[in-house]
Design a protein around this motif. Structure first.
Motif, PDB file in Angstrom:
ATOM      1  N   ASN A 102      25.780  30.775  16.311  1.00  0.00           N
ATOM      2  CA  ASN A 102      25.972  31.230  14.934  1.00  0.00           C
ATOM      3  C   ASN A 102      26.323  30.072  14.000  1.00  0.00           C
ATOM      4  OD1 ASN A 102      25.411  33.875  15.604  1.00  0.00           O
ATOM      5  ND2 ASN A 102      27.559  34.423  15.898  1.00  0.00           N
ATOM      6  N   LEU A 103      27.166  29.165  14.462  1.00  0.00           N
ATOM      7  CA  LEU A 103      27.514  28.021  13.617  1.00  0.00           C
ATOM      8  C   LEU A 103      26.313  27.116  13.405  1.00  0.00           C
ATOM      9  CD1 LEU A 103      31.060  27.128  14.992  1.00  0.00           C
ATOM     10  CD2 LEU A 103      30.499  28.154  12.787  1.00  0.00           C
ATOM     11  N   THR A 104      25.537  26.891  14.446  1.00  0.00           N
ATOM     12  CA  THR A 104      24.339  26.054  14.316  1.00  0.00           C
ATOM     13  C   THR A 104      23.348  26.706  13.365  1.00  0.00           C
ATOM     14  OG1 THR A 104      24.650  25.209  16.551  1.00  0.00           O
ATOM     15  CG2 THR A 104      22.481  24.937  15.595  1.00  0.00           C
ATOM     16  N   ALA A 105      23.163  28.023  13.472  1.00  0.00           N
ATOM     17  CA  ALA A 105      22.254  28.742  12.581  1.00  0.00           C
ATOM     18  C   ALA A 105      22.711  28.656  11.125  1.00  0.00           C
ATOM     19  CB  ALA A 105      22.135  30.200  13.007  1.00  0.00           C
ATOM     20  N   ALA A 106      24.021  28.561  10.918  1.00  0.00           N
ATOM     21  CA  ALA A 106      24.563  28.459   9.558  1.00  0.00           C
ATOM     22  C   ALA A 106      24.586  27.017   9.057  1.00  0.00           C
ATOM     23  CB  ALA A 106      25.965  29.051   9.512  1.00  0.00           C
ATOM     24  N   GLY A 107      24.142  26.076   9.895  1.00  0.00           N
ATOM     25  CA  GLY A 107      24.110  24.682   9.484  1.00  0.00           C
ATOM     26  C   GLY A 107      25.430  23.953   9.634  1.00  0.00           C
ATOM     27  N   VAL A 108      26.331  24.509  10.427  1.00  0.00           N
ATOM     28  CA  VAL A 108      27.646  23.895  10.628  1.00  0.00           C
ATOM     29  C   VAL A 108      27.598  23.032  11.880  1.00  0.00           C
ATOM     30  CG1 VAL A 108      30.089  24.356  11.092  1.00  0.00           C
ATOM     31  CG2 VAL A 108      28.804  25.851   9.558  1.00  0.00           C
ATOM     32  N   GLU A 109      27.992  21.776  11.736  1.00  0.00           N
ATOM     33  CA  GLU A 109      28.123  20.904  12.900  1.00  0.00           C
ATOM     34  C   GLU A 109      29.536  21.062  13.433  1.00  0.00           C
ATOM     35  OE1 GLU A 109      27.003  16.845  12.313  1.00  0.00           O
ATOM     36  OE2 GLU A 109      25.317  17.417  11.040  1.00  0.00           O
ATOM     37  N   ALA A 110      29.657  21.586  14.653  1.00  0.00           N
ATOM     38  CA  ALA A 110      30.969  21.853  15.207  1.00  0.00           C
ATOM     39  C   ALA A 110      30.972  21.571  16.694  1.00  0.00           C
ATOM     40  CB  ALA A 110      31.367  23.308  14.967  1.00  0.00           C
ATOM     41  N   ASP A 111      32.121  21.159  17.172  1.00  0.00           N
ATOM     42  CA  ASP A 111      32.332  20.955  18.593  1.00  0.00           C
ATOM     43  C   ASP A 111      33.089  22.170  19.114  1.00  0.00           C
ATOM     44  OD1 ASP A 111      32.690  19.984  21.140  1.00  0.00           O
ATOM     45  OD2 ASP A 111      34.208  18.511  20.587  1.00  0.00           O
ATOM     46  N   VAL A 112      32.377  23.109  19.711  1.00  0.00           N
ATOM     47  CA  VAL A 112      32.983  24.355  20.169  1.00  0.00           C
ATOM     48  C   VAL A 112      33.345  24.180  21.643  1.00  0.00           C
ATOM     49  CG1 VAL A 112      32.678  26.829  20.465  1.00  0.00           C
ATOM     50  CG2 VAL A 112      31.579  25.662  18.547  1.00  0.00           C
ATOM     51  N   ARG A 113      34.631  24.330  21.938  1.00  0.00           N
ATOM     52  CA  ARG A 113      35.119  24.158  23.309  1.00  0.00           C
ATOM     53  C   ARG A 113      35.990  25.336  23.682  1.00  0.00           C
ATOM     54  NH1 ARG A 113      37.440  18.014  23.360  1.00  0.00           N
ATOM     55  NH2 ARG A 113      35.751  17.051  22.183  1.00  0.00           N
ATOM     56  N   LEU A 114      36.100  25.542  24.972  1.00  0.00           N
ATOM     57  CA  LEU A 114      36.972  26.574  25.501  1.00  0.00           C
ATOM     58  C   LEU A 114      38.150  25.903  26.184  1.00  0.00           C
ATOM     59  CD1 LEU A 114      37.470  29.573  26.194  1.00  0.00           C
ATOM     60  CD2 LEU A 114      36.092  29.222  28.243  1.00  0.00           C
ATOM     61  N   HIS A 115      39.366  26.269  25.810  1.00  0.00           N
ATOM     62  CA  HIS A 115      40.582  25.702  26.390  1.00  0.00           C
ATOM     63  C   HIS A 115      41.404  26.816  26.983  1.00  0.00           C
ATOM     64  CE1 HIS A 115      39.975  21.778  24.569  1.00  0.00           C
ATOM     65  NE2 HIS A 115      39.537  22.452  23.527  1.00  0.00           N
ATOM     66  N   ARG A 116      41.937  26.588  28.158  1.00  0.00           N
ATOM     67  CA  ARG A 116      42.825  27.556  28.800  1.00  0.00           C
ATOM     68  C   ARG A 116      44.252  27.097  28.544  1.00  0.00           C
ATOM     69  NH1 ARG A 116      40.729  28.338  33.855  1.00  0.00           N
ATOM     70  NH2 ARG A 116      39.830  30.272  33.152  1.00  0.00           N
ATOM     71  N   VAL A 117      45.015  27.920  27.863  1.00  0.00           N
ATOM     72  CA  VAL A 117      46.409  27.610  27.565  1.00  0.00           C
ATOM     73  C   VAL A 117      47.254  28.320  28.590  1.00  0.00           C
ATOM     74  CG1 VAL A 117      48.245  27.742  25.876  1.00  0.00           C
ATOM     75  CG2 VAL A 117      45.906  27.391  25.117  1.00  0.00           C
ATOM     76  N   ARG A 118      48.121  27.596  29.224  1.00  0.00           N
ATOM     77  CA  ARG A 118      48.971  28.193  30.256  1.00  0.00           C
ATOM     78  C   ARG A 118      50.307  28.560  29.681  1.00  0.00           C
ATOM     79  NH1 ARG A 118      45.481  27.082  33.778  1.00  0.00           N
ATOM     80  NH2 ARG A 118      44.856  25.209  34.741  1.00  0.00           N
TER      81      ARG A 118
END
Length: 118
Positions: A102-118
Motif C-alpha cells: 500500500n505504501l509503495t502504491a501510494a508512492g511512499v518510500e518506507a522501510d517496513v519492518r516487523l519487531h518483536r517487543v518482549r
C-alpha cells in the motif's frame, strides 16, 4: 573451624553486595526509562535497529490479530488453538506485506519492518 566461619562470613558479605547491586541496577533501569520517555527516545530494542539519530518512527500494534486470521481462512480457528504463536507470525508477515504494498502504491518510500517487543 575458623576457615569455615570466614568462608560463611565471606558468602554472607558477597550475598549482601549482590543484593545491593541488583537493587542499584533496577533503580538505574527505571531511571533510564523515565529519562527516555521524557526525551521521547526509541526503546532500546528499536534504537539498536534504527540508531539514535533524530528520526520519526511510526509504530503499529495489531489489536485484533485473531479476528484478522479468522477472516482470512477457515483454518485459522483450529490453528489458533493449537499454535497461536505460529498464527501470529503468519498474520504479522501478511500485514507487513500489505502495508509495504500500500505504501509503495501510494508512492511512499518506507522501510517496513516487523519487531518483536518482549
Amino acid at each position: 573451624m575458623v576457615l569455615l566461619l570466614v568462608g560463611v562470613l565471606g558468602l554472607g558479605v558477597a550475598g549482601f553486595v549482590l543484593v545491593r547491586l541488583r537493587i542499584q541496577v533496577r533503580a538505574l533501569g527505571e531511571r533510564a526509562e523515565r529519562v527516555a520517555r521524557r526525551v521521547e527516545a526509541l526503546p532500546p530494542d528499536l534504537s539498536r535497529v534504527f540508531g539514535n539519530e533524530d528520526r520519526h518512527v511510526i509504530s503499529v500494534e495489531l489489536l485484533n490479530l485473531f479476528e484478522l486470521a479468522h477472516r482470512e481462512t477457515w483454518v485459522a480457528r483450529p490453528l489458533s488453538m493449537l499454535t497461536p504463536r505460529l498464527l501470529r507470525d503468519v498474520i504479522h508477515r501478511r500485514v507487513v506485506g500489505r502495508v509495504r504494498e500500500n505504501l509503495t502504491a501510494a508512492g511512499v518510500e518506507a522501510d517496513v519492518r516487523l519487531h518483536r517487543v518482549r
